[in-house]
Structures are given as C-alpha cells and as structure tokens.
Design a protein around this motif. Sequence first.
Motif, PDB file in Angstrom:
ATOM      1  N   ILE A  96       0.833  -1.207   0.000  1.00  0.00           N
ATOM      2  CA  ILE A  96       0.000   0.000   0.000  1.00  0.00           C
ATOM      3  C   ILE A  96       0.867   1.255   0.000  1.00  0.00           C
ATOM      4  O   ILE A  96       0.659   2.178  -0.811  1.00  0.00           O
ATOM      5  CB  ILE A  96      -0.944  -0.013   1.221  1.00  0.00           C
ATOM      6  CG1 ILE A  96      -1.982  -1.121   1.069  1.00  0.00           C
ATOM      7  CG2 ILE A  96      -1.640   1.340   1.370  1.00  0.00           C
ATOM      8  CD1 ILE A  96      -2.822  -1.353   2.311  1.00  0.00           C
TER       9      ILE A  96
ATOM     10  N   THR B  35      -7.014   2.605   1.270  1.00  0.00           N
ATOM     11  CA  THR B  35      -6.541   1.319   0.742  1.00  0.00           C
ATOM     12  C   THR B  35      -6.428   0.285   1.858  1.00  0.00           C
ATOM     13  O   THR B  35      -6.688  -0.903   1.648  1.00  0.00           O
ATOM     14  CB  THR B  35      -5.189   1.492   0.035  1.00  0.00           C
ATOM     15  OG1 THR B  35      -5.274   2.585  -0.887  1.00  0.00           O
ATOM     16  CG2 THR B  35      -4.811   0.223  -0.735  1.00  0.00           C
TER      17      THR B  35
ATOM     18  N   THR C 222     -14.064  -2.124  -4.723  1.00  0.00           N
ATOM     19  CA  THR C 222     -13.229  -0.996  -5.149  1.00  0.00           C
ATOM     20  C   THR C 222     -14.067   0.246  -5.441  1.00  0.00           C
ATOM     21  O   THR C 222     -13.592   1.376  -5.262  1.00  0.00           O
ATOM     22  CB  THR C 222     -12.420  -1.398  -6.403  1.00  0.00           C
ATOM     23  OG1 THR C 222     -11.562  -2.492  -6.060  1.00  0.00           O
ATOM     24  CG2 THR C 222     -11.560  -0.257  -6.907  1.00  0.00           C
TER      25      THR C 222
ATOM     26  N   PHE D  70      -7.188   1.835  -7.601  1.00  0.00           N
ATOM     27  CA  PHE D  70      -7.517   0.942  -6.480  1.00  0.00           C
ATOM     28  C   PHE D  70      -7.658  -0.512  -6.967  1.00  0.00           C
ATOM     29  O   PHE D  70      -7.275  -1.450  -6.264  1.00  0.00           O
ATOM     30  CB  PHE D  70      -8.820   1.388  -5.802  1.00  0.00           C
ATOM     31  CG  PHE D  70      -8.631   2.537  -4.856  1.00  0.00           C
ATOM     32  CD1 PHE D  70      -8.383   2.308  -3.506  1.00  0.00           C
ATOM     33  CD2 PHE D  70      -8.698   3.842  -5.300  1.00  0.00           C
ATOM     34  CE1 PHE D  70      -8.199   3.366  -2.633  1.00  0.00           C
ATOM     35  CE2 PHE D  70      -8.518   4.911  -4.426  1.00  0.00           C
ATOM     36  CZ  PHE D  70      -8.263   4.674  -3.094  1.00  0.00           C
TER      37      PHE D  70
ATOM     38  N   TRP E 113      -4.306  -2.119  -7.201  1.00  0.00           N
ATOM     39  CA  TRP E 113      -3.797  -2.610  -5.919  1.00  0.00           C
ATOM     40  C   TRP E 113      -4.546  -3.882  -5.492  1.00  0.00           C
ATOM     41  O   TRP E 113      -3.928  -4.812  -4.957  1.00  0.00           O
ATOM     42  CB  TRP E 113      -3.939  -1.565  -4.810  1.00  0.00           C
ATOM     43  CG  TRP E 113      -3.389  -2.103  -3.522  1.00  0.00           C
ATOM     44  CD1 TRP E 113      -2.109  -2.077  -3.091  1.00  0.00           C
ATOM     45  CD2 TRP E 113      -4.134  -2.839  -2.530  1.00  0.00           C
ATOM     46  NE1 TRP E 113      -1.977  -2.743  -1.891  1.00  0.00           N
ATOM     47  CE2 TRP E 113      -3.201  -3.216  -1.520  1.00  0.00           C
ATOM     48  CE3 TRP E 113      -5.465  -3.208  -2.387  1.00  0.00           C
ATOM     49  CZ2 TRP E 113      -3.584  -3.944  -0.402  1.00  0.00           C
ATOM     50  CZ3 TRP E 113      -5.840  -3.939  -1.281  1.00  0.00           C
ATOM     51  CH2 TRP E 113      -4.902  -4.299  -0.292  1.00  0.00           C
TER      52      TRP E 113
END
Length: 395
Positions: free
Chosen positions: A24, A65, A91, A157, A160
């Motif tokens: 992150i 996150t 998300t 996002f 990730w």
Amino acid sequence: MAPPLPAAAVPARPIDLRTATISIIGFWLFYFAIVTLRAAVMGFEGQFDMVGRRLVVALVGTVLTFGLYAALRPFAGQSLPRKVAAAALLTVPFATLFATFNWAAFYALDPMKPAAATRQKDGAASNGQSRWGEEAEMMMQPHVVIADGAVTWYFFFAAWAALHIALGYAQDVRLAERRAAAFRAAARDAELRALRYQVNPHFLFNTLNSLSTLVMRNRPEEAERMILNLSTFFRTSLTADAADDLALDEEIRLQRLYLDIEAVRFPDRLRIAIDVPPALADACIPGLLLQPVVENAIKHGVSRATRPVTLSIRATSVLPGRLTITVSDDGPATGNADTIAAPFDHAVESTGTGLRNVRARLAARFGDDAGIHWGPLPVEGFAVTIELPLVHHGC
C-alpha cells in the motif's frame, strides 16, 4: 489423530499486515512521485502548495486502501472468480470516497479555480463559442468532477486489489511448499526410523542360545559379560533418536559391543581389526549404519568358517569431503548369501534385507550423494564399501 493435509489442500490465508503495508505504501509513494514529477516537468503554478495537498491526498488514499485490504480479507479462502468479483465491487466505494476527497482538496479549496473558470468562459464567449464555455463550466461542477475522478481512481484501487490477490496466491504457494517440505522431511524421518529398528531377530536368538549354552556349561562369568554387553548394546541403540547421526567412534564402540557378544559364540574363529584414524573419529554417520553390514559378515563369513576369520572395519578419506568405510572379512569363498555374485564396483539389488536396509537408509538420508558397493575379494572373503559425505560436526 487425523492425518495432515496434503500440500494441495492447504487453506488460503489473507496476506499478512506487513506485506499489505509495504504494498500500500509503495503504491501511494509511486503516485506521489509520478504526479509531482509531472507537475514539475510541465511547470504548473503553485507547485509548493500543490505538493502539500498532494501529500495529504496520498495519506488519505493510504488509509482508504487499508480499508479495502480489511474488506478483502474475508474473501481470502474463496475461489479466484469470487475474489475478483469481490475486488471489483468493493473498489467502487473506496474509489468514490477518494475522488470526493480529491475534489475537495484540489477544487473546492483551490483559490485559483474561480479565476481560471472565468477566463475559460470569457475566452470561449469572445470567440463565439459560448456552447464550449458552458460545457467547460459544467465540467467544473462537483458531481461531474467526482464521477470522472471516481472512474480514474477506480483503476488505481483495482490495480492494488489485483496485486493483493496475486500476493495472496504467492503466499499460499510458499506455505504449500513449506508444508510439502515438512511432509517430505517427516516421511524421510519415519522411513529412517523404520529402517533403523529393523533389528535382525536372528542376532537376538543366537545370543540367547549362546547364553543358554554358557549357563548349561557353568560359565557364569562369560554369561554375565555377554548379558552386560547385550544390555548396553540395546540400551544405546534403542534410546537414541533413529533419525540422528552418531560420531564414527561412537558407532565403532557399538560395533565392538556387538562383536564382543559374537566373540563369545565364536571364541576361536572371530578376529577383529579396526582401523579408524583419529582425524575421522568425529565424522558423522547415521546411527547403527554398520550394524547390518557387520552382522552380515558374522553370519556369512565367520559362522560358516572352520578356521579363524578376520573381520575388518576401516575408515578412510581419500577424496576431499568424502568418507569411505569398508567392512570386510577373509572368510570362505562360498560367499555371502545376501550378496553372492554382486560385483564389487556396482551396487546391485541383493536378495536379503541387510544391505538393502543400508542402501535405503543412505538414499533416505543423502539421496544420490552416498552409496554402497560390495563383492567378493580376489582370493577369499567379502567386502562392503560405504561412501558418504564427510561431516565432522553436528552429530
């Protein structure tokens, strides 16, 4: 007790907090560095003020996150399609929240925004393009900016979240590999213990028969010595961990105990010659590795002879890092029933259990890095040679 799960059935677990934190923070540091570099290259106004706001935005993104990480944790044990679907849906709210905060930081609180909008509107009107000016003004409306930003940040996002899923699978693979290695080690130890405890019952039966003979012939001192040797031999051999190694001098001590017992049975036929250099005394070998070999020599070399037979145990280290142990006898040329016709230079399959036991233990302990060879000697007798890595410490 239930058997352990095979490696393929290892349950999936969420990635640990440390790994999540690194991923992150790495993501948002990358965002901060790239956007700041872009602003510097393009020469945007008010860069110092924008850097501060960008840093606050990055910190908020980091917190959000972490929230997405917490939301995805319950899906760690689900199938890949469910994980992907959960990531795709979860998300959306986090990207929308971030887009809202980003709008507040760079638009609602930006003192340059009204002037810029007025200049854009006036310039469009002066060129007879009022429609474009109206569209530009509409593009500055909060809901439009937030919706547009939510789409953009959704992919950030989502990237990730994809990394989170990949890291989770990588963690599961590492865990499965560790469990598989642990299972292999446990199986190897179990095999070593099973092989170690394959004590030839004939040895015990013959010893008890010899004890009976000594008692019947009124030879109590020899009988007592044999009982003590037998007790010491079994106590030492059975109490040690079957998967542990022994120093070579300790292994030789155990073989001397065994040979002392057999010397009572064959007082006129058994001669013993042991040659272990002091430099090899602390070499490590699997415990009782020599027992089946020495017992084989007694069974097929000494017991069948009608004359004295010399049983030799010799250790050498001709090649660096290698230990060679040879057990030989000069008994009758009738050969060893366990290994008859086996060429000395090749370890072929024997018909008995003694040398198969040794070979199996070497394979379980060292793989292809150790071996056993045997065969008749040129004139009379038989020799068994064991080659294994030379290790001086760790027994």
